[in-house]
Enzyme design. Structure first.
Site, PDB file in Angstrom:
ATOM      1  N   GLY A  14       0.832  -1.205   0.000  1.00 14.89           N
ATOM      2  CA  GLY A  14       0.000   0.000   0.000  1.00 14.89           C
ATOM      3  C   GLY A  14       0.859   1.243   0.000  1.00 14.89           C
ATOM      4  O   GLY A  14       0.683   2.153   0.814  1.00 14.89           O
ATOM      5  N   SER A  16       1.720   3.318  -2.886  1.00 11.51           N
ATOM      6  CA  SER A  16       1.699   4.271  -4.002  1.00 11.51           C
ATOM      7  C   SER A  16       1.233   5.638  -3.526  1.00 11.51           C
ATOM      8  O   SER A  16       1.261   6.606  -4.279  1.00 11.51           O
ATOM      9  CB  SER A  16       0.771   3.775  -5.125  1.00 11.51           C
ATOM     10  OG  SER A  16      -0.564   3.670  -4.659  1.00 11.51           O
ATOM     11  N   VAL A  65      -3.253  -7.269  -1.902  1.00 17.17           N
ATOM     12  CA  VAL A  65      -2.882  -8.042  -0.706  1.00 17.17           C
ATOM     13  C   VAL A  65      -4.014  -8.935  -0.215  1.00 17.17           C
ATOM     14  O   VAL A  65      -3.786  -9.813   0.620  1.00 17.17           O
ATOM     15  CB  VAL A  65      -2.417  -7.122   0.460  1.00 17.17           C
ATOM     16  CG1 VAL A  65      -1.163  -6.354   0.089  1.00 17.17           C
ATOM     17  CG2 VAL A  65      -3.534  -6.210   0.934  1.00 17.17           C
ATOM     18  N   SER A 143      -4.105   1.284  13.633  1.00 10.72           N
ATOM     19  CA  SER A 143      -4.730   2.608  13.746  1.00 10.72           C
ATOM     20  C   SER A 143      -5.136   2.805  15.193  1.00 10.72           C
ATOM     21  O   SER A 143      -5.291   1.838  15.941  1.00 10.72           O
ATOM     22  CB  SER A 143      -5.976   2.673  12.855  1.00 10.72           C
ATOM     23  OG  SER A 143      -6.683   3.884  13.067  1.00 10.72           O
ATOM     24  N   TYR A 157     -13.882  -1.106   9.885  1.00  8.37           N
ATOM     25  CA  TYR A 157     -12.479  -0.674   9.889  1.00  8.37           C
ATOM     26  C   TYR A 157     -11.860  -0.886  11.282  1.00  8.37           C
ATOM     27  O   TYR A 157     -10.755  -1.430  11.419  1.00  8.37           O
ATOM     28  CB  TYR A 157     -12.414   0.797   9.477  1.00  8.37           C
ATOM     29  CG  TYR A 157     -11.029   1.379   9.496  1.00  8.37           C
ATOM     30  CD1 TYR A 157     -10.121   1.078   8.486  1.00  8.37           C
ATOM     31  CD2 TYR A 157     -10.622   2.238  10.521  1.00  8.37           C
ATOM     32  CE1 TYR A 157      -8.837   1.612   8.506  1.00  8.37           C
ATOM     33  CE2 TYR A 157      -9.359   2.784  10.542  1.00  8.37           C
ATOM     34  CZ  TYR A 157      -8.467   2.475   9.537  1.00  8.37           C
ATOM     35  OH  TYR A 157      -7.205   3.002   9.563  1.00  8.37           O
ATOM     36  N   ALA A 159     -12.748  -2.936  13.587  1.00  9.14           N
ATOM     37  CA  ALA A 159     -12.578  -4.375  13.835  1.00  9.14           C
ATOM     38  C   ALA A 159     -11.333  -4.888  13.117  1.00  9.14           C
ATOM     39  O   ALA A 159     -10.558  -5.680  13.662  1.00  9.14           O
ATOM     40  CB  ALA A 159     -13.818  -5.132  13.361  1.00  9.14           C
ATOM     41  N   LYS A 161      -8.624  -3.221  12.274  1.00 13.06           N
ATOM     42  CA  LYS A 161      -7.384  -2.679  12.849  1.00 13.06           C
ATOM     43  C   LYS A 161      -7.088  -3.307  14.213  1.00 13.06           C
ATOM     44  O   LYS A 161      -5.926  -3.511  14.583  1.00 13.06           O
ATOM     45  CB  LYS A 161      -7.493  -1.151  12.952  1.00 13.06           C
ATOM     46  CG  LYS A 161      -7.532  -0.474  11.588  1.00 13.06           C
ATOM     47  CD  LYS A 161      -6.179  -0.515  10.943  1.00 13.06           C
ATOM     48  CE  LYS A 161      -6.193  -0.625   9.455  1.00 13.06           C
ATOM     49  NZ  LYS A 161      -4.855  -0.635   8.855  1.00 13.06           N
ATOM     50  N   ILE A 190      -3.898  11.257   9.768  1.00 10.66           N
ATOM     51  CA  ILE A 190      -2.800  11.809   8.971  1.00 10.66           C
ATOM     52  C   ILE A 190      -3.374  12.257   7.628  1.00 10.66           C
ATOM     53  O   ILE A 190      -4.165  11.526   7.007  1.00 10.66           O
ATOM     54  CB  ILE A 190      -1.726  10.719   8.692  1.00 10.66           C
ATOM     55  CG1 ILE A 190      -1.320   9.978   9.989  1.00 10.66           C
ATOM     56  CG2 ILE A 190      -0.503  11.319   8.001  1.00 10.66           C
ATOM     57  CD1 ILE A 190      -0.624  10.790  11.032  1.00 10.66           C
TER      58      ILE A 190
HETATM   59  P1  NAP Z   1      -4.146   5.896   1.167  1.00 12.05           P
HETATM   60  O1  NAP Z   1      -3.561   7.231   0.963  1.00 12.05           O
HETATM   61  O2  NAP Z   1      -5.534   5.623   0.655  1.00 12.05           O
HETATM   62  O3  NAP Z   1      -3.154   4.786   0.558  1.00 12.05           O
HETATM   63  C1  NAP Z   1      -3.526   3.431   0.597  1.00 12.05           C
HETATM   64  C2  NAP Z   1      -2.550   2.624  -0.218  1.00 12.05           C
HETATM   65  O4  NAP Z   1      -2.910   1.242  -0.128  1.00 12.05           O
HETATM   66  C3  NAP Z   1      -2.568   2.975  -1.706  1.00 12.05           C
HETATM   67  O5  NAP Z   1      -1.266   2.809  -2.217  1.00 12.05           O
HETATM   68  C4  NAP Z   1      -3.507   1.915  -2.289  1.00 12.05           C
HETATM   69  O6  NAP Z   1      -3.256   1.781  -3.702  1.00 12.05           O
HETATM   70  C5  NAP Z   1      -3.076   0.705  -1.455  1.00 12.05           C
HETATM   71  N1  NAP Z   1      -4.047  -0.385  -1.371  1.00 12.05           N
HETATM   72  C6  NAP Z   1      -5.356  -0.328  -1.022  1.00 12.05           C
HETATM   73  N2  NAP Z   1      -5.910  -1.539  -1.089  1.00 12.05           N
HETATM   74  C7  NAP Z   1      -4.928  -2.405  -1.462  1.00 12.05           C
HETATM   75  C8  NAP Z   1      -4.884  -3.795  -1.702  1.00 12.05           C
HETATM   76  N3  NAP Z   1      -5.961  -4.581  -1.591  1.00 12.05           N
HETATM   77  N4  NAP Z   1      -3.703  -4.348  -2.077  1.00 12.05           N
HETATM   78  C9  NAP Z   1      -2.592  -3.583  -2.216  1.00 12.05           C
HETATM   79  N5  NAP Z   1      -2.574  -2.252  -2.008  1.00 12.05           N
HETATM   80  C10 NAP Z   1      -3.741  -1.680  -1.634  1.00 12.05           C
HETATM   81  O7  NAP Z   1      -4.222   5.481   2.710  1.00 12.05           O
HETATM   82  P2  NAP Z   1      -3.395   6.008   3.988  1.00 12.05           P
HETATM   83  O8  NAP Z   1      -4.216   7.046   4.641  1.00 12.05           O
HETATM   84  O9  NAP Z   1      -1.994   6.280   3.654  1.00 12.05           O
HETATM   85  O10 NAP Z   1      -3.485   4.701   4.914  1.00 12.05           O
HETATM   86  C11 NAP Z   1      -2.453   3.732   4.892  1.00 12.05           C
HETATM   87  C12 NAP Z   1      -2.595   2.817   6.100  1.00 12.05           C
HETATM   88  O11 NAP Z   1      -2.569   3.617   7.274  1.00 12.05           O
HETATM   89  C13 NAP Z   1      -3.904   2.025   6.124  1.00 12.05           C
HETATM   90  O12 NAP Z   1      -3.668   0.740   6.633  1.00 12.05           O
HETATM   91  C14 NAP Z   1      -4.744   2.821   7.077  1.00 12.05           C
HETATM   92  O13 NAP Z   1      -5.723   2.036   7.716  1.00 12.05           O
HETATM   93  C15 NAP Z   1      -3.698   3.319   8.064  1.00 12.05           C
HETATM   94  N6  NAP Z   1      -4.073   4.523   8.816  1.00 12.05           N
HETATM   95  C16 NAP Z   1      -4.291   5.711   8.175  1.00 12.05           C
HETATM   96  C17 NAP Z   1      -4.627   6.839   8.934  1.00 12.05           C
HETATM   97  C18 NAP Z   1      -4.867   8.198   8.308  1.00 12.05           C
HETATM   98  O14 NAP Z   1      -5.328   9.100   8.997  1.00 12.05           O
HETATM   99  N7  NAP Z   1      -4.559   8.401   7.026  1.00 12.05           N
HETATM  100  C19 NAP Z   1      -4.769   6.717  10.319  1.00 12.05           C
HETATM  101  C20 NAP Z   1      -4.542   5.492  10.927  1.00 12.05           C
HETATM  102  C21 NAP Z   1      -4.179   4.388  10.169  1.00 12.05           C
HETATM  103  P3  NAP Z   1      -4.304   1.050  -4.693  1.00 12.05           P
HETATM  104  O15 NAP Z   1      -5.628   1.684  -4.452  1.00 12.05           O
HETATM  105  O16 NAP Z   1      -3.741   1.270  -6.078  1.00 12.05           O
HETATM  106  O17 NAP Z   1      -4.271  -0.391  -4.326  1.00 12.05           O
END
Ligand code: NAP
Length: 222
Positions: A14, A16, A65, A143, A157, A159, A161, A190
């Site tokens: 994840g 990109s 994944v 998270s 979500y 559940a 995490k 974030i």
């Molecule tokens: P994001 O900007 O939406 O990026 C998600 C990444 O995961 C993208 O590269 C997406 O690319 C990839 N992805 C999604 N489904 C996938 C799959 N089935 N297989 C492979 N790649 C996949 O999200 P983010 O905010 O950075 O979040 C990243 C992680 O941090 C997540 O696990 C999220 O739960 C956690 N998190 C985020 C926050 C926040 O506030 N942003 C807070 C707590 C935890 P594609 O769509 O091309 O697959």
């Protein structure tokens, strides 16, 4: 413990965009060889090419994944590219919002398949490579939502995490004998591409609920 990340093999799922891209870039800046993955093949290759243009050792491989065949194929390709794996960052995650009352079974399954099953599939498939590493390291992006707190719209979500942390605790005990550690980070909110997809009212509400009144951002340092 690693004294240097130079030429270590690192896989970040994840990656990109968002937090995963930040993790991958930071490892690469420290000299690691990094494989980045996401479902969208064009985007992952574009991001990898941009990082290589900055002089970083990064390859992009498209993967879902949530699909065991994709994950197995990813590990085979990674082994050919790097010869092994030192650090696995299970970061891929999705967070489509839905109130419990209207949450569909399909949405529940999709979120759990990506966030929880995806973690299991990646760690299990990486085990032969991590066992061969001197210090195998697994880092899960969980998270605060689920393990620490709740937020309307995120029962599925939360559940998923919390499931990652349950997975982590037992995997860490099972893999300790192989010198592999399993840990998790629990980010707060974030500003990422995924976060910005949510409506402005939600974003403002989250920022307002934080004592400092501001969200986290990605920063890179050399
Ligand atoms: P994001 O900007 O939406 O990026 C998600 C990444 O995961 C993208 O590269 C997406 O690319 C990839 N992805 C999604 N489904 C996938 C799959 N089935 N297989 C492979 N790649 C996949 O999200 P983010 O905010 O950075 O979040 C990243 C992680 O941090 C997540 O696990 C999220 O739960 C956690 N998190 C985020 C926050 C926040 O506030 N942003 C807070 C707590 C935890 P594609 O769509 O091309 O697959």
């Amino acid at each position: 413990m690693f004294s240097s990340l130079r030429d270590k093999s690192v896989l970040v799922t994840g990656s990109s965009s968002g937090i995963g891209l930040g993790i991958a870039r930071q490892f690469a800046i420290q000299g690691a060889r990094v494989v980045i993955t996401a479902r969208n093949a064009d985007k992952i290759e574009t991001v990898a090419a941009d990082m290589r243009a900055d002089g970083l050792q990064v390859q992009g491989l498209a993967t879902d994944v949530a699909e065991s065949t994709c994950v197995s194929s990813l590990m085979r390709t990674l082994e050919k590219l790097h010869g092994g794996l030192d650090v696995l960052c299970c970061n891929a995650g999705i967070f489509p919002s839905s109130a419990l009352e209207s949450l569909t079974e399909a949405d529940w399954d999709r979120v759990l398949a990506t966030n929880a099953k995806g973690t299991f599939l990646c760690v299990q498939a990486a085990l032969p490579l991590l066992r061969r590493a001197e210090y195998g390291r697994v880092i899960l992006t969980s998270s605060i939502t689920g393990p620490v707190t709740g937020s309307p719209g995120w029962v599925h979500y939360g559940a998923s995490k919390a499931a990652q942390l349950g997975f982590m605790r037992t995997a860490a005990i099972e893999l300790a004998k192989d010198g592999i550690t399993v840990n998790a980070v629990l980010p707060g909110n974030i500003i990422t591409e995924g976060f910005l997809d949510m409506d402005a009212e939600y974003q403002a509400g989250v920022a307002a609920s934080i004592p400092a009144k501001r969200l986290g951002t990605r920063r890179f340092s050399r």
